[in-house]
Each structure stands twice: as C-alpha cells, then as structure tokens.
Write a protein that holds these residues in place. Sequence first.
Motif, mmCIF file in Angstrom:
data_model
loop_
_atom_site.group_PDB
_atom_site.id
_atom_site.type_symbol
_atom_site.label_atom_id
_atom_site.label_comp_id
_atom_site.label_asym_id
_atom_site.label_seq_id
_atom_site.Cartn_x
_atom_site.Cartn_y
_atom_site.Cartn_z
ATOM 1 N N ASN A 89 48.964 73.227 104.975
ATOM 2 C CA ASN A 89 47.741 73.918 105.368
ATOM 3 C C ASN A 89 46.873 74.368 104.198
ATOM 4 O OD1 ASN A 89 48.109 73.978 108.289
ATOM 5 N ND2 ASN A 89 49.869 75.265 107.827
ATOM 6 N N THR A 90 47.453 74.519 103.014
ATOM 7 C CA THR A 90 46.686 75.075 101.900
ATOM 8 C C THR A 90 46.877 74.259 100.624
ATOM 9 O OG1 THR A 90 48.455 76.526 101.109
ATOM 10 C CG2 THR A 90 46.993 77.421 102.835
ATOM 11 N N TYR A 91 45.906 74.377 99.758
ATOM 12 C CA TYR A 91 45.987 73.731 98.452
ATOM 13 C C TYR A 91 47.160 74.290 97.648
ATOM 14 C CZ TYR A 91 44.856 72.287 93.729
ATOM 15 O OH TYR A 91 44.926 71.744 92.475
ATOM 16 N N GLN A 92 47.368 75.614 97.706
ATOM 17 C CA GLN A 92 48.445 76.261 96.957
ATOM 18 C C GLN A 92 49.815 75.709 97.367
ATOM 19 O OE1 GLN A 92 45.941 77.854 98.540
ATOM 20 N NE2 GLN A 92 44.788 78.576 96.757
ATOM 21 N N GLU A 93 49.986 75.504 98.662
ATOM 22 C CA GLU A 93 51.239 74.946 99.182
ATOM 23 C C GLU A 93 51.475 73.545 98.592
ATOM 24 O OE1 GLU A 93 53.016 74.765 103.743
ATOM 25 O OE2 GLU A 93 50.866 74.851 103.437
ATOM 26 N N GLY B 113 57.620 67.866 92.281
ATOM 27 C CA GLY B 113 57.854 66.426 92.306
ATOM 28 C C GLY B 113 58.265 65.879 93.653
ATOM 29 N N ASP B 114 58.137 66.689 94.711
ATOM 30 C CA ASP B 114 58.533 66.234 96.045
ATOM 31 C C ASP B 114 57.377 65.634 96.843
ATOM 32 O OD1 ASP B 114 61.160 67.039 95.646
ATOM 33 O OD2 ASP B 114 60.740 69.091 96.323
ATOM 34 N N LEU B 115 56.206 65.547 96.232
ATOM 35 C CA LEU B 115 55.025 64.993 96.883
ATOM 36 C C LEU B 115 54.181 64.331 95.804
ATOM 37 C CD1 LEU B 115 53.455 64.909 99.623
ATOM 38 C CD2 LEU B 115 52.291 67.000 98.898
ATOM 39 N N HIS B 116 53.534 63.213 96.156
ATOM 40 C CA HIS B 116 52.760 62.454 95.175
ATOM 41 C C HIS B 116 51.440 61.996 95.791
ATOM 42 C CE1 HIS B 116 56.373 62.335 92.698
ATOM 43 N NE2 HIS B 116 57.037 61.993 93.792
ATOM 44 N N PHE B 117 50.458 61.754 94.923
ATOM 45 C CA PHE B 117 49.188 61.182 95.358
ATOM 46 C C PHE B 117 49.373 59.698 95.592
ATOM 47 C CE2 PHE B 117 47.737 65.066 93.296
ATOM 48 C CZ PHE B 117 46.799 65.506 94.212
ATOM 49 N N PRO B 118 48.572 59.099 96.476
ATOM 50 C CA PRO B 118 47.472 59.694 97.212
ATOM 51 C C PRO B 118 47.981 60.558 98.375
ATOM 52 C CG PRO B 118 47.703 57.398 97.863
ATOM 53 C CD PRO B 118 48.703 57.651 96.761
ATOM 54 N N ILE C 30 41.495 72.534 107.065
ATOM 55 C CA ILE C 30 41.961 71.146 107.041
ATOM 56 C C ILE C 30 43.480 71.102 106.992
ATOM 57 C CG2 ILE C 30 39.887 70.260 105.904
ATOM 58 C CD1 ILE C 30 41.515 70.247 103.287
ATOM 59 N N LEU C 31 43.982 69.902 107.193
ATOM 60 C CA LEU C 31 45.402 69.623 106.995
ATOM 61 C C LEU C 31 45.519 68.608 105.865
ATOM 62 C CD1 LEU C 31 46.620 69.236 110.683
ATOM 63 C CD2 LEU C 31 46.852 71.227 109.201
ATOM 64 N N ILE C 32 46.526 68.783 105.044
ATOM 65 C CA ILE C 32 46.798 67.873 103.927
ATOM 66 C C ILE C 32 48.137 67.215 104.234
ATOM 67 C CG2 ILE C 32 47.115 67.692 101.439
ATOM 68 C CD1 ILE C 32 45.691 70.558 101.378
ATOM 69 N N GLN C 33 48.149 65.886 104.215
ATOM 70 C CA GLN C 33 49.355 65.159 104.605
ATOM 71 C C GLN C 33 49.764 64.153 103.543
ATOM 72 O OE1 GLN C 33 47.877 63.562 108.371
ATOM 73 N NE2 GLN C 33 49.212 65.004 109.436
#
Length: 192
Positions: free
Chosen positions: A132-136, A144-149, A182-185
């Motif tokens: 839900n948030t940029y900070q999260e 290192g548990d999430l990567h772009f894109p 927004i939601l970030i996935q």
Amino acid sequence: MKNILILNAGTRNKLIQDFKNDLKGKARIIVTDNFYLAPALYEADKYYVTKRWDEPGYWDEICEICNVNNIGMITSLIDPELEALAQRRELFEKKGILVNISDYQVVHDCFDKGKLLDFLKNKNYPWIQTYNTYQEVEQILLEGDLHFPLFVKPRCSSGSAEIEKVFTREQLKLRVEHDSNILIQEYMEGQE
C-alpha cells in the motif's frame, strides 16, 4: 421470453453477437451506450444512445427503455456502473426484471482492489504480493525480497486506467507522490 438489456455495450461486439446467436431469436438483445459510434450498438436487435451512466436522468431513461421493450434481464458491461445498478436492484425486480450482477456489497468490495485482495487472502486464493505504501516497498526492496520492475495501479479504477510498470525507485516515488491511493505489486510476466 422477455428481452435482455445490456447497458454500455461499447466495443463488446463479439459478446452481443454471442448473445444473439445463443438465443436464436427467442429474445431480443437491446443495448445502450452514451456514444453513437459505439460499435456494439450496431450488433444488437435494437439500441439506444443514452446519457452517461453517472449523469442526472440516466436511470429514468433506462427505466423507460425497460418499460417499452419488455425487458426481463438487465446487466452492464462497465465496472463503474455496476455499483449504481446494484443499488437499484429492488426497483428493477419490482418490475419483474432480473438484475444480472452480484449484490451491492460484493460489487462495492470488488471495485476496491485493496478490499478484493483482502477477500482473496482470507479465502486462501492465490494472490500477487501487494503493498500500500512506498515505505513498505522500500523496506522490502532493501531486504532483497522484491525487485524491479513493479506494477502500480489505482485501488479503484477500471479498464486498465492509470496502470503502470515502474522500473526504478525514482519512477515509483514520483507515481506515489502523484497518487497515494494506489497499490504496488510484484510484476508478473504472462498472458492475462
């Protein structure tokens, strides 16, 4: 058999053709749209160009269309209108018209992608990592548990409006500053 009214048919030509083919003339398919060049209008047995679904007087137009066309079932093909249609279920059912959508609360909760995600989690359905948030997201990226894109979308929207694939922290930060609801996935490759 009574006729079927499909609201806001837009570009769903194939769907209108399929209804007509399946019914084989036992009922007429009547459609509406607020744009006279909406292609699906011209596939129906009869069509009406109406006001937008959220304009004053729209529902009066729809009731009149039902009255003069022996309508037995009504549905809409655009997400934002479903909630308004569900709110009017009792009005149409008193006229003997089946409203072919879920109950109001279900429609309301599904339009909010955050509430829909909570439902999926609670029922143990598969779901995409969502934040839900940029900070999260920033914290999980640092771990290192999430990567772009990543994939960003509004909580409440339809038709792929304002969705975006983001490739950098800067791009993500700008998007969040532009719209905090927004939601970030995690980004998922593959066909819809």
